[in-house]
Write a protein that holds these residues in place. Structure first.
Motif, PDB file in Angstrom:
ATOM      1  N   VAL A  93     -38.572   2.735   2.268  1.00  0.00           N
ATOM      2  CA  VAL A  93     -37.402   3.093   3.071  1.00  0.00           C
ATOM      3  C   VAL A  93     -36.124   2.787   2.311  1.00  0.00           C
ATOM      4  O   VAL A  93     -35.182   3.590   2.291  1.00  0.00           O
ATOM      5  CB  VAL A  93     -37.433   2.347   4.424  1.00  0.00           C
ATOM      6  N   PHE A  94     -36.074   1.617   1.659  1.00  0.00           N
ATOM      7  CA  PHE A  94     -34.867   1.243   0.922  1.00  0.00           C
ATOM      8  C   PHE A  94     -34.650   2.114  -0.305  1.00  0.00           C
ATOM      9  O   PHE A  94     -33.541   2.189  -0.817  1.00  0.00           O
ATOM     10  CB  PHE A  94     -34.938  -0.226   0.519  1.00  0.00           C
ATOM     11  N   SER A  95     -35.679   2.760  -0.778  1.00  0.00           N
ATOM     12  CA  SER A  95     -35.531   3.628  -1.949  1.00  0.00           C
ATOM     13  C   SER A  95     -35.404   5.099  -1.573  1.00  0.00           C
ATOM     14  O   SER A  95     -34.849   5.894  -2.340  1.00  0.00           O
ATOM     15  CB  SER A  95     -36.720   3.450  -2.896  1.00  0.00           C
ATOM     16  N   LYS A  96     -35.909   5.475  -0.394  1.00  0.00           N
ATOM     17  CA  LYS A  96     -35.915   6.881  -0.001  1.00  0.00           C
ATOM     18  C   LYS A  96     -34.828   7.228   1.009  1.00  0.00           C
ATOM     19  O   LYS A  96     -34.464   8.404   1.133  1.00  0.00           O
ATOM     20  CB  LYS A  96     -37.280   7.247   0.591  1.00  0.00           C
ATOM     21  N   MET A  97     -34.326   6.249   1.740  1.00  0.00           N
ATOM     22  CA  MET A  97     -33.278   6.556   2.715  1.00  0.00           C
ATOM     23  C   MET A  97     -31.922   6.471   2.024  1.00  0.00           C
ATOM     24  O   MET A  97     -31.441   5.387   1.692  1.00  0.00           O
ATOM     25  CB  MET A  97     -33.324   5.572   3.904  1.00  0.00           C
ATOM     26  N   TYR A  98     -31.301   7.596   1.817  1.00  0.00           N
ATOM     27  CA  TYR A  98     -29.993   7.646   1.184  1.00  0.00           C
ATOM     28  C   TYR A  98     -29.287   8.922   1.605  1.00  0.00           C
ATOM     29  O   TYR A  98     -29.890   9.862   2.124  1.00  0.00           O
ATOM     30  CB  TYR A  98     -30.112   7.577  -0.333  1.00  0.00           C
ATOM     31  N   ILE A  99     -27.979   8.943   1.387  1.00  0.00           N
ATOM     32  CA  ILE A  99     -27.154  10.117   1.650  1.00  0.00           C
ATOM     33  C   ILE A  99     -26.486  10.529   0.340  1.00  0.00           C
ATOM     34  O   ILE A  99     -25.877   9.703  -0.332  1.00  0.00           O
ATOM     35  CB  ILE A  99     -26.090   9.842   2.720  1.00  0.00           C
TER      36      ILE A  99
END
Length: 303
Positions: free
Chosen positions: A75-81
């Protein structure tokens, strides 16, 4: 300490005595069933975040074997804008969280200050203009505003508020809605005797408002600020439409949920993203649960 324990024990005994009445017992059972219907899915969601996709497929409701924290790392690596304007940065979870906190805090401050001032003026100063503002707030809550987003976006671009963080916060510093009506009700519950006594002693209007009225309704202010913070924290539409260069964690979760990445599309990953966004709200609720769940009644001795 012993007397406090005895009071709690007596209160518990009184609660059990009430259950002797059939209606109270049925109501008590129904409420517990309702509470369990909320707790069990929440526990299932948290437990499912520690499963990989294979475990989740063949073990929907069991305990993870073994527990894995890979979903949280993903999640910390894939959730981004992805910012669409220069310098085209990718904003990840830590910055999304920081943006969410700053947006929620400033939004709550601007909205509640405006609502408090207008509500105080409408309730404590009986004028036709105050009655008009109160009636206008109720009418705007009744009338549907479906389809106004396009016009609002055009207006913000014309005024230079689009992609302007402090401009959007200022635009939200209006009055009306449920918070305004709640503040009106709270101020109506404060006796005018306190204000009149302060005026006799030579206090001005601002001093009465700041030093007398606000301290008396501080419990209500804290509760409404917390509820407003939760609403702003979960608001993804405003950053999505008006602040694309200032993404928040709610905006990040919205994009994460609609991602076409095969890893992100897995249900355990989706649930993990929801839990990550939900953790600050849970911490806030645990810290201020008494303020949120307490009554909002005020008077000469309580506020």
């Amino acid at each position: 300490m012993d007397s406090k324990f005895k009071r709690k024990f007596k209160h518990l005994l009184k609660s059990f005595k009430i259950l002797k009445h059939p209606f109270a017992l049925v109501f008590y059972i129904i409420m517990w069933l309702y509470v369990l219907s909320l707790i069990i899915p929440a526990v299932w969601v948290v437990v499912s975040t520690f499963k990989d996709s294979l475990q989740f497929r063949f073990n929907h409701f069991g305990v993870p074997k073994p527990f894995t924290f890979e979903n949280y790392a993903n999640v910390f690596s894939k959730m981004y804008i992805q910012i669409i304007d220069p310098p085209y940065l990718k904003v990840y979870v830590p910055r999304l969280m920081l943006n969410g906190f700053s947006y929620s805090i400033l939004n709550v401050i601007s909205m509640n200050i405006t609502d408090m001032l207008v509500a105080y003026g409408c309730t404590k100063y009986k004028t036709k203009f105050g009655s008009f503002l109160y009636s206008f707030a109720i009418v705007t809550m009744i009338l549907p505003l479906v389809g106004s987003m396009g016009a609002t976006l055009r207006l913000y671009k014309t005024l230079g508020l689009y992609k302007n963080f402090f401009g959007i916060i200022l635009a939200h510093a209006g009055w009306g809605g449920s918070t305004f009506l709640l503040f009106c009700g709270v101020f109506k519950g404060v006796a005018n005797d306190y204000r009149d006594a302060a005026f006799v002693d030579g206090a001005g209007h601002w001093r009465v408002f700041i030093t007398i009225m606000i301290p008396m309704i501080k419990t209500s202010i804290i509760a409404l600020c917390i509820l407003g913070f939760i609403g702003s924290w979960n608001d993804y539409m405003t950053p999505l439409v008006y602040l694309p260069n200032y993404p928040t964690i709610a905006y990040g979760l919205f994009t994460f949920r609609n991602s076409t990445d095969s890893l992100v599309a897995q249900i355990p990953m989706q649930l993990t993203g929801c839990v990550v966004v939900m953790v600050p709200i849970i911490i806030l609720f645990v810290c201020f649960r008494n303020k949120i769940m307490g009554n909002l009644s005020i008077g000469g001795l309580k506020g």
